[in-house]
Scaffold this motif. Structure first.
Motif, PDB file in Angstrom:
ATOM      1  N   ASN A   1     -22.282 -15.840 -12.101  1.00 39.15           N
ATOM      2  CA  ASN A   1     -22.662 -14.784 -11.192  1.00 39.15           C
ATOM      3  C   ASN A   1     -24.019 -14.257 -11.659  1.00 39.15           C
ATOM      4  O   ASN A   1     -24.110 -13.651 -12.735  1.00 39.15           O
ATOM      5  CB  ASN A   1     -21.623 -13.677 -11.197  1.00 39.15           C
ATOM      6  CG  ASN A   1     -20.278 -14.185 -10.726  1.00 39.15           C
ATOM      7  OD1 ASN A   1     -20.183 -14.780  -9.667  1.00 39.15           O
ATOM      8  ND2 ASN A   1     -19.241 -13.980 -11.532  1.00 39.15           N
ATOM      9  N   GLN A   2     -25.063 -14.522 -10.856  1.00 40.56           N
ATOM     10  CA  GLN A   2     -26.413 -14.295 -11.362  1.00 40.56           C
ATOM     11  C   GLN A   2     -27.067 -13.047 -10.804  1.00 40.56           C
ATOM     12  O   GLN A   2     -27.896 -12.443 -11.465  1.00 40.56           O
ATOM     13  CB  GLN A   2     -27.292 -15.500 -11.026  1.00 40.56           C
ATOM     14  CG  GLN A   2     -26.667 -16.855 -11.358  1.00 40.56           C
ATOM     15  CD  GLN A   2     -27.556 -17.975 -10.905  1.00 40.56           C
ATOM     16  OE1 GLN A   2     -28.752 -17.967 -11.162  1.00 40.56           O
ATOM     17  NE2 GLN A   2     -27.003 -18.944 -10.206  1.00 40.56           N
ATOM     18  N   GLY A   3     -26.746 -12.703  -9.554  1.00 43.46           N
ATOM     19  CA  GLY A   3     -27.556 -11.720  -8.864  1.00 43.46           C
ATOM     20  C   GLY A   3     -27.086 -10.294  -9.011  1.00 43.46           C
ATOM     21  O   GLY A   3     -26.083  -9.993  -9.659  1.00 43.46           O
ATOM     22  N   SER A   4     -27.865  -9.390  -8.361  1.00 40.43           N
ATOM     23  CA  SER A   4     -27.512  -7.976  -8.325  1.00 40.43           C
ATOM     24  C   SER A   4     -28.116  -7.352  -7.075  1.00 40.43           C
ATOM     25  O   SER A   4     -29.113  -7.853  -6.534  1.00 40.43           O
ATOM     26  CB  SER A   4     -28.025  -7.254  -9.574  1.00 40.43           C
ATOM     27  OG  SER A   4     -29.439  -7.271  -9.616  1.00 40.43           O
ATOM     28  N   ILE A   5     -27.463  -6.255  -6.635  1.00 40.44           N
ATOM     29  CA  ILE A   5     -27.945  -5.511  -5.468  1.00 40.44           C
ATOM     30  C   ILE A   5     -27.940  -4.040  -5.849  1.00 40.44           C
ATOM     31  O   ILE A   5     -26.929  -3.535  -6.367  1.00 40.44           O
ATOM     32  CB  ILE A   5     -27.047  -5.749  -4.234  1.00 40.44           C
ATOM     33  CG1 ILE A   5     -27.004  -7.239  -3.881  1.00 40.44           C
ATOM     34  CG2 ILE A   5     -27.538  -4.934  -3.043  1.00 40.44           C
ATOM     35  CD1 ILE A   5     -25.999  -7.565  -2.791  1.00 40.44           C
ATOM     36  N   LYS A   6     -29.052  -3.347  -5.605  1.00 42.99           N
ATOM     37  CA  LYS A   6     -29.104  -1.929  -5.926  1.00 42.99           C
ATOM     38  C   LYS A   6     -29.874  -1.180  -4.851  1.00 42.99           C
ATOM     39  O   LYS A   6     -30.562  -1.779  -4.005  1.00 42.99           O
ATOM     40  CB  LYS A   6     -29.726  -1.695  -7.288  1.00 42.99           C
ATOM     41  CG  LYS A   6     -31.187  -2.120  -7.410  1.00 42.99           C
ATOM     42  CD  LYS A   6     -31.703  -1.855  -8.812  1.00 42.99           C
ATOM     43  CE  LYS A   6     -33.174  -2.264  -8.932  1.00 42.99           C
ATOM     44  NZ  LYS A   6     -33.708  -1.998 -10.295  1.00 42.99           N
ATOM     45  N   GLY A   7     -29.764   0.143  -4.889  1.00 41.38           N
ATOM     46  CA  GLY A   7     -30.441   0.980  -3.923  1.00 41.38           C
ATOM     47  C   GLY A   7     -30.063   2.431  -4.147  1.00 41.38           C
ATOM     48  O   GLY A   7     -29.318   2.771  -5.076  1.00 41.38           O
ATOM     49  N   SER A   8     -30.552   3.312  -3.292  1.00 43.28           N
ATOM     50  CA  SER A   8     -30.209   4.731  -3.369  1.00 43.28           C
ATOM     51  C   SER A   8     -30.003   5.258  -1.955  1.00 43.28           C
ATOM     52  O   SER A   8     -30.557   4.722  -0.982  1.00 43.28           O
ATOM     53  CB  SER A   8     -31.298   5.532  -4.097  1.00 43.28           C
ATOM     54  OG  SER A   8     -32.529   5.450  -3.402  1.00 43.28           O
ATOM     55  N   LEU A   9     -29.197   6.329  -1.835  1.00 45.70           N
ATOM     56  CA  LEU A   9     -28.805   6.867  -0.543  1.00 45.70           C
ATOM     57  C   LEU A   9     -29.278   8.311  -0.405  1.00 45.70           C
ATOM     58  O   LEU A   9     -29.237   9.093  -1.366  1.00 45.70           O
ATOM     59  CB  LEU A   9     -27.285   6.817  -0.392  1.00 45.70           C
ATOM     60  CG  LEU A   9     -26.627   5.444  -0.638  1.00 45.70           C
ATOM     61  CD1 LEU A   9     -25.115   5.565  -0.536  1.00 45.70           C
ATOM     62  CD2 LEU A   9     -27.156   4.420   0.343  1.00 45.70           C
ATOM     63  N   ALA A  10     -29.734   8.642   0.815  1.00 49.28           N
ATOM     64  CA  ALA A  10     -30.202  10.006   1.086  1.00 49.28           C
ATOM     65  C   ALA A  10     -29.946  10.338   2.541  1.00 49.28           C
ATOM     66  O   ALA A  10     -29.759   9.450   3.381  1.00 49.28           O
ATOM     67  CB  ALA A  10     -31.693  10.139   0.758  1.00 49.28           C
ATOM     68  N   ASP A  11     -29.966  11.660   2.871  1.00 49.93           N
ATOM     69  CA  ASP A  11     -29.787  12.081   4.257  1.00 49.93           C
ATOM     70  C   ASP A  11     -31.151  12.274   4.912  1.00 49.93           C
ATOM     71  O   ASP A  11     -32.194  11.933   4.330  1.00 49.93           O
ATOM     72  CB  ASP A  11     -28.946  13.356   4.329  1.00 49.93           C
ATOM     73  CG  ASP A  11     -29.581  14.536   3.593  1.00 49.93           C
ATOM     74  OD1 ASP A  11     -30.777  14.430   3.223  1.00 49.93           O
ATOM     75  OD2 ASP A  11     -28.882  15.545   3.380  1.00 49.93           O
ATOM     76  N   ASP A  12     -31.132  12.844   6.142  1.00 56.60           N
ATOM     77  CA  ASP A  12     -32.388  13.029   6.883  1.00 56.60           C
ATOM     78  C   ASP A  12     -33.359  13.952   6.160  1.00 56.60           C
ATOM     79  O   ASP A  12     -34.583  13.876   6.365  1.00 56.60           O
ATOM     80  CB  ASP A  12     -32.100  13.581   8.278  1.00 56.60           C
ATOM     81  CG  ASP A  12     -31.360  12.571   9.127  1.00 56.60           C
ATOM     82  OD1 ASP A  12     -31.523  11.368   8.868  1.00 56.60           O
ATOM     83  OD2 ASP A  12     -30.602  12.986  10.029  1.00 56.60           O
ATOM     84  N   GLN A  13     -32.805  14.850   5.325  1.00 53.45           N
ATOM     85  CA  GLN A  13     -33.644  15.809   4.617  1.00 53.45           C
ATOM     86  C   GLN A  13     -34.038  15.298   3.221  1.00 53.45           C
ATOM     87  O   GLN A  13     -34.506  16.064   2.392  1.00 53.45           O
ATOM     88  CB  GLN A  13     -32.902  17.149   4.479  1.00 53.45           C
ATOM     89  CG  GLN A  13     -32.405  17.719   5.800  1.00 53.45           C
ATOM     90  CD  GLN A  13     -33.538  17.975   6.769  1.00 53.45           C
ATOM     91  OE1 GLN A  13     -34.588  18.487   6.361  1.00 53.45           O
ATOM     92  NE2 GLN A  13     -33.328  17.649   8.035  1.00 53.45           N
TER      93      GLN A  13
END
Length: 841
Positions: free
Chosen positions: A54-66
């Protein structure tokens, strides 16, 4: 226990031959190719997946309209090909999420959070792009979409799952105002014999649990406990003919798990209920619940009150024969009995949310009140020509103030967002009974002249202490799989002190012959492993449970002792093949045991009528059964099930003629061999928008052979039938009705045969106060058709009993709910959710 998946897989791989050999020996089959192949395939799959790169990765961040961070949102990564869940994580307190490792492939990323619109993204992970950073993902506010939306769902009365049938008794109108014992007798496949034994699918030996915890009670004490519990406090009842290795192995007929209600709403909520009914005698019930839940605690308090008085009668004829089957004497009696129970059951529960992943649960339930019964019997003693010789007038009264409580503590911890979790439980229960029984006999001759009398008092003290600790661990595997393991230890101590007094010269004098003081203890240490795996159309589960039982008993007055120490293995196997969208097949296999009740081991001879006694057998052995069933389901509505069981050392209570050729003593014994088959047909469907039906039809036969109580037994049994139907009707938006009917044909258990009977119940419910209140009118056993007969045969004894149950009644029940009624905030369920439910969390 290994801490990492790879360690587990290596351990399993290295032990696969041992595991297969254990199954080979237990099943006693020369060529168990399919089972061995299945186990090896599962183990190989686990190891291959664990070692896959298993080699890969997925990342990110979450925010609202403000641009405010969104913590604790749910992020699900699914396989694009079949929509199966690959991994689930939560965003942290800063809205950041990361999924790693991720194998090469095509995926769909789903992000959801309460009050926000769901987001979906297609993602491909390959060698050219193994690590993917999605940056900031903005979720749109969905508050306007949620305004004034009401979601309603019809919960079915019964649900057929892989390893159990779930009966949602809250959906049944005719259970309003009933006790749990009365509801138990109405469940599909469940019967209660006149002597209080519970059978499941035509087989005795069902183990009754409350919130996943074994009760360890005799049939008499269990009936008293459940007779004091209101059905309004029960969420569902689970029927398991072949439980998995996670459950105790006790109960050759399976497990009946009674799951109590628990608060799931935030804020302050509660309810009140009250009811009254009239049958042969009056009956009353009432209670309240109160709960408070926020992000830190969940507090639940309730108390119920139940008053019930019952009346029954019987006619018993006992023919006593000599060695050549010639009639020696006959006993003909008429008996009238009543019982009264008054019960209070306060309950307290507290969940403390130590963190987002840890919950500490404290719980306690008490039961106290009063119980009493009375019996008036008249018996004619006849000679070989059936001429009256004597008459015995017998009366008995019993008074008791039973008390019981259960206290428990549980810690549930989710190790990570992938679902690894463990739970630890510790419980203590105590049951106390103080029956005070008086017995009076007066003997007259055929002309009615006084001959003699006896008057005695039986002072009893029964105490049962139960200590149990258990720990369960869950390790999710990739692509719809789970590894589970656990350990449990329980210790039970039973004290039975019975002192008999004779009224002689106006004073009570101890009768040492009729007195008894027995102490029994039982320690069970258990461990289990369980593997389950799902593919596109196939689901499989295999487990193995080991239980060591140490039983000790001592009769303090005579010095007689019993000491047993043995180890048993209990495998279980489940396979489900979804053939297509409309058809599926399920296979269930397993081995179980049934240990004697503690009162069955006590050699005390207790009087029940003028000539009938009960005496325990300290040499009873546990019975063991192999169970197999194959079920076909069509359109999630029609289910056909074939069952077969093989039992050794089957436990059954026999009537024995005493050496005086007059009195009869009932003793539990082991029957060498027993086997049974059953065919079940279940159909549940919403036929029209206003009419739903739920039906079960079962044919079964129990056969017995071998040695039992010193003589040869060859009993092919009877083919019997049981039919349950429940039909609910929605008359209007506020008015609904229900009709329940049960029919049980003539059936046989070893040397006892029971006649047919049926029960018809009707219910009508009216919603009040915008759905917060309800008024329910019930009519139970309206045809007064629950009467039946029983025939017992044994060496030199032929006994016929006609039983009359005056259970027809009408009751009116009111219920009202109050509080905010807010739905609880979204919470991530750990992989051990099922275990927490079993443990009463």
């Amino acid at each position: 226990m290994q801490k990492h998946l790879s360690g587990n897989c290596l351990f399993l791989s290295g032990s696969s031959s041992v595991f297969a050999a254990v199954f080979y020996r237990i099943l006693g089959m020369r060529k168990p190719k399919f089972i061995l192949l299945f186990i090896l395939l599962v183990l190989a799959e686990v190891q291959l997946k664990a070692q896959a790169p298993n080699q890969g990765s997925i990342k990110g961040s979450l925010a609202d309209d403000q641009k405010n961070a969104l913590p604790y949102a749910t992020v699900i990564l699914k396989n694009a090909e079949d929509s199966s869940i690959y991994r689930t994580v939560l965003s942290n307190d800063k809205g950041v999420f990361s999924i790693t490792p991720v194998a090469e492939g095509n995926y769909v990323l789903e992000i959801s959070m309460l009050s926000f619109e769901k987001v979906k993204k297609n993602i491909a992970v390959d060698q050219t792009r193994p690590s993917i950073d999605l940056g900031v993902i903005t979720l749109k506010n969905a508050a306007n979409m949620l305004k004034d939306v009401t979601i309603k769902a019809d919960i079915p009365l019964t649900e057929h799952q892989l390893d159990k049938t779930v009966v949602n008794i809250g959906q049944n109108l005719t259970t309003e105002g009933s006790t749990v014992w009365e509801v138990l007798r109405k469940l599909p496949g469940v019967q209660v014999t006149p002597d209080g034994q519970i059978t499941l699918n035509g087989k005795p030996g069902a183990n009754v649990l409350i919130d996943g915890k074994t009760t360890y009670l005799s049939s008499e004490d269990l009936a008293g406990l459940l007779g004091g519990m209101q059905a309004s406090g029960i969420q569902r009842i689970e029927l398991m003919s072949n439980p998995s290795s996670k459950y105790d192995a006790a109960g050759t007929a399976g497990i009946i798990n009674i799951v109590k209600k628990k608060n799931t709403k935030e804020g302050i909520n509660g309810s009140i209920n009250a009811g009254a009914g009239q049958g042969h005698y009056g009956r009353y019930n009432g209670g309240f619940t109160f709960s408070y839940k926020n992000e830190h605690i969940n507090l639940f308090v309730n108390n119920t009150y139940t008053y019930n008085k019952r009346f029954s009668s019987s006619e018993v004829t006992s023919d006593i024969s000599g060695p050549n089957n010639n009639l020696l004497t006959e006993q003909a009696s008429t008996n009238h009995s009543n019982s009264t129970n008054r019960n209070y059951r306060p309950t307290l529960g507290l969940d403390i949310y130590l963190s987002k992943r840890s919950t500490l649960t404290l719980s306690g339930t008490a039961g106290f009140g009063s119980a009493g019964s009375g019996l008036i019997s008249g018996m004619d003693l006849l000679d070989s020509l059936r001429n009256k010789v004597n008459h015995i007038a017998y009366s008995s009264t019993l008074h008791d103030n039973p008390f019981n409580y259960t206290a428990g503590i549980q810690l549930a911890h989710q190790l990570d967002t992938a679902g690894r979790s463990f739970t630890v439980n510790a419980d203590h229960s105590e049951y106390r009974n103080f029956p005070l029984q008086t017995n009076y006999n007066m003997l007259n001759d055929a002309a009615g002249n006084f001959v003699s009398e006896t008057n005695n008092l039986l002072v009893q003290h029964r105490q049962l202490d139960i200590y149990a600790t258990k720990a369960d661990y869950v390790q999710p595997l990739k692509n719809k799989g789970n590894f589970e393991a656990g350990i449990k230890s329980s210790y039970v101590k039973a004290n039975n002190n019975n002192t008999a007094y004779d009224l002689t010269g106006g004073q009570q004098v101890i009768d040492p012959v009729q007195s008894d003081y027995t102490v029994n203890s039982e320690n069970i240490n258990a461990a289990y492993v369980n593997l389950n795996k799902s593919w596109s159309n196939l689901s499989a589960e295999a487990g193995l449970r080991a239980e060591q039982t140490v039983t000790k008993g001592k009769e303090r007055l005579t010095g007689e002792t019993v000491n047993l120490n043995y180890l048993q293995l209990f495998p279980s196997l489940f396979l489900n093949d979804k053939i297509n969208e409309q058809n599926s097949l399920t296979l269930r296999l397993g081995r179980r045991t049934d240990r004697p009740d503690y009162h069955e081991l006590v050699p005390f001879r207790r009087p029940q009528t003028a000539t009938l006694f009960f005496q325990g057998n300290p040499n009873l052995k546990p019975q063991v059964s192999w169970h197999g069933e194959l079920a076909w389901n069509f359109q999630q509505a029609l289910t056909l099930t074939l069952n077969y069981d093989i039992v050794s050392d089957y436990i059954r209570t026999f009537p024995f003629l005493d050496t005086n050729k007059t009195t009869i003593t009932r003793r539990p014994v082991n029957v060498q061999k027993a086997h049974s088959w059953e065919i079940d047909l279940a159909y549940a469907k919403k036929l029209l928008s206003w009419w739903s039906t739920d039906n079960t039809l079962a044919f079964y036969r129990n056969a017995f052979n071998g040695q039992a109580a010193g003589y040869s037994l060859d009993n092919a049994g009877l083919v019997s039938l049981q039919f349950n139907t429940n039909n609910s009707f929605r008359i209007s938006s506020v008015l609904s009705a229900e009709c329940d009917w049960e029919y049980d044909s003539k059936r046989q258990f070893v040397n006892s045969t029971y006649g047919a009977y049926s029960v018809l119940d009707l219910g009508l419910k009216r919603s009040l106060f915008a759905g917060k209140g309800s008024l329910t009118l019930n009519a139970n056993n309206i045809l007064q058709s629950e009467d039946r007969n029983a025939i017992d045969r044994n060496n030199g004894l032929y006994q016929v009993t006609n039983l009359h149950f005056y259970s027809r009644s009408v009751s009116l029940n009111f219920a009202y709910r109050f509080g905010s009624g807010k739905t609880a905030k979204t919470k991530v369920n750990s992989g051990s959710e099922d275990e927490q439910k079993r443990a009463g969390s």
